[in-house]
Design a protein around this motif. Sequence first.
Motif, PDB file in Angstrom:
ATOM      1  N   TYR A 157       0.832  -1.205   0.000  1.00 22.18           N
ATOM      2  CA  TYR A 157       0.000   0.000   0.000  1.00 22.18           C
ATOM      3  C   TYR A 157       0.867   1.255   0.000  1.00 22.18           C
ATOM      4  O   TYR A 157       1.750   1.409   0.833  1.00 22.18           O
ATOM      5  CB  TYR A 157      -0.941   0.035   1.212  1.00 22.18           C
ATOM      6  N   HIS A 158       0.520   2.179  -0.922  1.00 22.03           N
ATOM      7  CA  HIS A 158       1.274   3.428  -1.090  1.00 22.03           C
ATOM      8  C   HIS A 158       0.509   4.585  -0.439  1.00 22.03           C
ATOM      9  O   HIS A 158      -0.508   5.031  -0.968  1.00 22.03           O
ATOM     10  CB  HIS A 158       1.448   3.691  -2.588  1.00 22.03           C
ATOM     11  N   HIS A 159       0.987   5.054   0.734  1.00 30.56           N
ATOM     12  CA  HIS A 159       0.439   6.289   1.311  1.00 30.56           C
ATOM     13  C   HIS A 159       0.810   7.435   0.379  1.00 30.56           C
ATOM     14  O   HIS A 159       1.928   7.487  -0.158  1.00 30.56           O
ATOM     15  CB  HIS A 159       0.997   6.509   2.713  1.00 30.56           C
ATOM     16  N   VAL A 183      -1.228  -7.702   3.659  1.00 34.95           N
ATOM     17  CA  VAL A 183      -1.167  -6.279   3.293  1.00 34.95           C
ATOM     18  C   VAL A 183       0.132  -5.698   3.835  1.00 34.95           C
ATOM     19  O   VAL A 183       0.361  -5.681   5.046  1.00 34.95           O
ATOM     20  CB  VAL A 183      -2.367  -5.492   3.848  1.00 34.95           C
ATOM     21  N   PHE A 184       0.971  -5.227   2.914  1.00 39.46           N
ATOM     22  CA  PHE A 184       2.271  -4.682   3.284  1.00 39.46           C
ATOM     23  C   PHE A 184       2.313  -3.189   2.952  1.00 39.46           C
ATOM     24  O   PHE A 184       1.364  -2.637   2.398  1.00 39.46           O
ATOM     25  CB  PHE A 184       3.378  -5.458   2.576  1.00 39.46           C
ATOM     26  N   LEU A 185       3.410  -2.562   3.315  1.00 36.67           N
ATOM     27  CA  LEU A 185       3.516  -1.111   3.187  1.00 36.67           C
ATOM     28  C   LEU A 185       4.583  -0.725   2.185  1.00 36.67           C
ATOM     29  O   LEU A 185       5.687  -1.273   2.207  1.00 36.67           O
ATOM     30  CB  LEU A 185       3.849  -0.496   4.549  1.00 36.67           C
ATOM     31  N   LEU A 186       4.251   0.231   1.336  1.00 40.42           N
ATOM     32  CA  LEU A 186       5.243   0.925   0.518  1.00 40.42           C
ATOM     33  C   LEU A 186       5.604   2.204   1.260  1.00 40.42           C
ATOM     34  O   LEU A 186       4.743   3.048   1.495  1.00 40.42           O
ATOM     35  CB  LEU A 186       4.686   1.239  -0.870  1.00 40.42           C
ATOM     36  N   LEU A 187       6.859   2.344   1.610  1.00 38.78           N
ATOM     37  CA  LEU A 187       7.347   3.560   2.252  1.00 38.78           C
ATOM     38  C   LEU A 187       7.720   4.576   1.190  1.00 38.78           C
ATOM     39  O   LEU A 187       8.556   4.299   0.327  1.00 38.78           O
ATOM     40  CB  LEU A 187       8.573   3.247   3.116  1.00 38.78           C
ATOM     41  N   ASP A 188       7.092   5.744   1.233  1.00 36.32           N
ATOM     42  CA  ASP A 188       7.466   6.848   0.341  1.00 36.32           C
ATOM     43  C   ASP A 188       7.968   7.990   1.217  1.00 36.32           C
ATOM     44  O   ASP A 188       7.184   8.674   1.882  1.00 36.32           O
ATOM     45  CB  ASP A 188       6.277   7.297  -0.511  1.00 36.32           C
ATOM     46  N   THR A 189       9.264   8.200   1.209  1.00 33.75           N
ATOM     47  CA  THR A 189       9.886   9.154   2.122  1.00 33.75           C
ATOM     48  C   THR A 189       9.419  10.584   1.870  1.00 33.75           C
ATOM     49  O   THR A 189       9.155  11.337   2.811  1.00 33.75           O
ATOM     50  CB  THR A 189      11.416   9.084   1.992  1.00 33.75           C
ATOM     51  N   GLY A 190       9.317  10.974   0.608  1.00 34.90           N
ATOM     52  CA  GLY A 190       8.937  12.343   0.283  1.00 34.90           C
ATOM     53  C   GLY A 190       7.505  12.661   0.639  1.00 34.90           C
ATOM     54  O   GLY A 190       7.211  13.708   1.220  1.00 34.90           O
ATOM     55  N   HIS A 191       6.590  11.764   0.301  1.00 31.43           N
ATOM     56  CA  HIS A 191       5.181  11.998   0.615  1.00 31.43           C
ATOM     57  C   HIS A 191       4.980  12.140   2.121  1.00 31.43           C
ATOM     58  O   HIS A 191       4.189  12.969   2.578  1.00 31.43           O
ATOM     59  CB  HIS A 191       4.319  10.867   0.059  1.00 31.43           C
ATOM     60  N   LEU A 215      12.163   6.127  -2.887  1.00 29.52           N
ATOM     61  CA  LEU A 215      13.134   7.065  -2.327  1.00 29.52           C
ATOM     62  C   LEU A 215      12.952   8.408  -3.027  1.00 29.52           C
ATOM     63  O   LEU A 215      13.449   8.627  -4.134  1.00 29.52           O
ATOM     64  CB  LEU A 215      14.551   6.535  -2.527  1.00 29.52           C
ATOM     65  N   LYS A 216      12.233   9.303  -2.364  1.00 32.87           N
ATOM     66  CA  LYS A 216      11.944  10.631  -2.906  1.00 32.87           C
ATOM     67  C   LYS A 216      12.456  11.665  -1.925  1.00 32.87           C
ATOM     68  O   LYS A 216      12.205  11.574  -0.728  1.00 32.87           O
ATOM     69  CB  LYS A 216      10.427  10.774  -3.092  1.00 32.87           C
ATOM     70  N   ASP A 217      13.161  12.667  -2.429  1.00 32.00           N
ATOM     71  CA  ASP A 217      13.693  13.729  -1.579  1.00 32.00           C
ATOM     72  C   ASP A 217      12.844  14.985  -1.751  1.00 32.00           C
ATOM     73  O   ASP A 217      12.062  15.101  -2.699  1.00 32.00           O
ATOM     74  CB  ASP A 217      15.155  14.013  -1.929  1.00 32.00           C
ATOM     75  N   VAL A 270      14.093   4.942  -6.821  1.00 35.61           N
ATOM     76  CA  VAL A 270      14.246   6.398  -6.890  1.00 35.61           C
ATOM     77  C   VAL A 270      13.012   6.971  -7.574  1.00 35.61           C
ATOM     78  O   VAL A 270      12.560   6.456  -8.603  1.00 35.61           O
ATOM     79  CB  VAL A 270      15.515   6.776  -7.665  1.00 35.61           C
ATOM     80  N   GLU A 271      12.462   8.033  -6.995  1.00 31.71           N
ATOM     81  CA  GLU A 271      11.282   8.655  -7.595  1.00 31.71           C
ATOM     82  C   GLU A 271      11.324  10.161  -7.356  1.00 31.71           C
ATOM     83  O   GLU A 271      11.651  10.607  -6.260  1.00 31.71           O
ATOM     84  CB  GLU A 271       9.989   8.091  -7.002  1.00 31.71           C
ATOM     85  N   ALA A 272      10.982  10.924  -8.380  1.00 33.65           N
ATOM     86  CA  ALA A 272      10.865  12.373  -8.225  1.00 33.65           C
ATOM     87  C   ALA A 272      10.013  12.914  -9.358  1.00 33.65           C
ATOM     88  O   ALA A 272      10.491  13.038 -10.487  1.00 33.65           O
ATOM     89  CB  ALA A 272      12.236  13.042  -8.229  1.00 33.65           C
ATOM     90  N   GLU A 273       8.742  13.202  -9.046  1.00 35.03           N
ATOM     91  CA  GLU A 273       7.931  13.878 -10.051  1.00 35.03           C
ATOM     92  C   GLU A 273       8.564  15.244 -10.319  1.00 35.03           C
ATOM     93  O   GLU A 273       8.754  16.033  -9.393  1.00 35.03           O
ATOM     94  CB  GLU A 273       6.487  14.066  -9.558  1.00 35.03           C
TER      95      GLU A 273
END
Length: 298
Positions: A157-159, A183-191, A215-217, A270-273
């Motif tokens: 799951y993506h918060h 049910v597992f967790l997706l950690l999104d650091t930036g969000h 991994l979003k900054d 790595v993710e960065a919109e």
Amino acid sequence: MFDQSKVFLGITPTVWTNDDFQSLGDDIGFEQCISEMALAGFQGCSVGHKFPKDPVTLKAALDLRGLRVSEPWASTYFTIADMEARTMASFQEQLAFIKAMGGTDIVVAELGRAVHQQPVSLLPNRPVMNDAEWRLLTEGLNRLGRIARDEGMRLCYHHHLGTVVQSRADVDRLMAETDPEVVFLLLDTGHLLVAGDDPLAMTRAHANRIKHVHLKDIRLDVWHAVQARHGSFFEGVMAGFFTVPGDGVIDFRPILQTLSDHGYEGWLMVEAEQDATQAHPLTYALKARAYLRDVIGW
């Protein structure tokens, strides 16, 4: 820090193009995107709207560059009336896709009444669930999780900003009210940071449930300026409040060390919109890869 046979480094197409706001990077083709992902030294990627829909065609293009698919996205609408059938159908379609691509993880997020695609101030307008809606969501996720497990997959799951599960408190409740076996967790650091919470603290709290990582900054000064003028998610993206690891305020070392200490296995993405006309995609992909090489040693 990590076992290279069990942890993989990937990058999302949002560094080049964007699914929520498709005008971003609209001049960048699919093959340029994946070629630059490989050139920057990544092992895989999520999929975007420019990617071929046929798994055979897509796999051939990725195999040529030594890439794999890390995850597909499936939106859920359990809190919206008469949307469950569509939610289930979309999930089954994405599950079949990731199986065909040889992956293991499927990422979901509840988008009922979400505002991140709307031209409104983001945090004040995020939707909030009542207890009945929480039950609809958690029971629905448990059903999807069991389906995924029975197919040998993991539901993560993506918060997400502007949705019903945005903050640390939301994530805590979601984890408490869903089945930890499916049910597992997706950690999104930036969000999480933009939502006002500490990514390291949440990593420590839920390390055993985290099975996928974005991994979003964040450039906090940009975010604060956007908030001061009551900007939308899109306005924040265009202003550049998201960036790649190593270019913002987040210290990823203790976050990644915590995951390693808990035996994390899976993708680090790595993710960065971002607006590709302002943030040259290959430059930022290389910057992120160099930072991760320094942090994890490879």
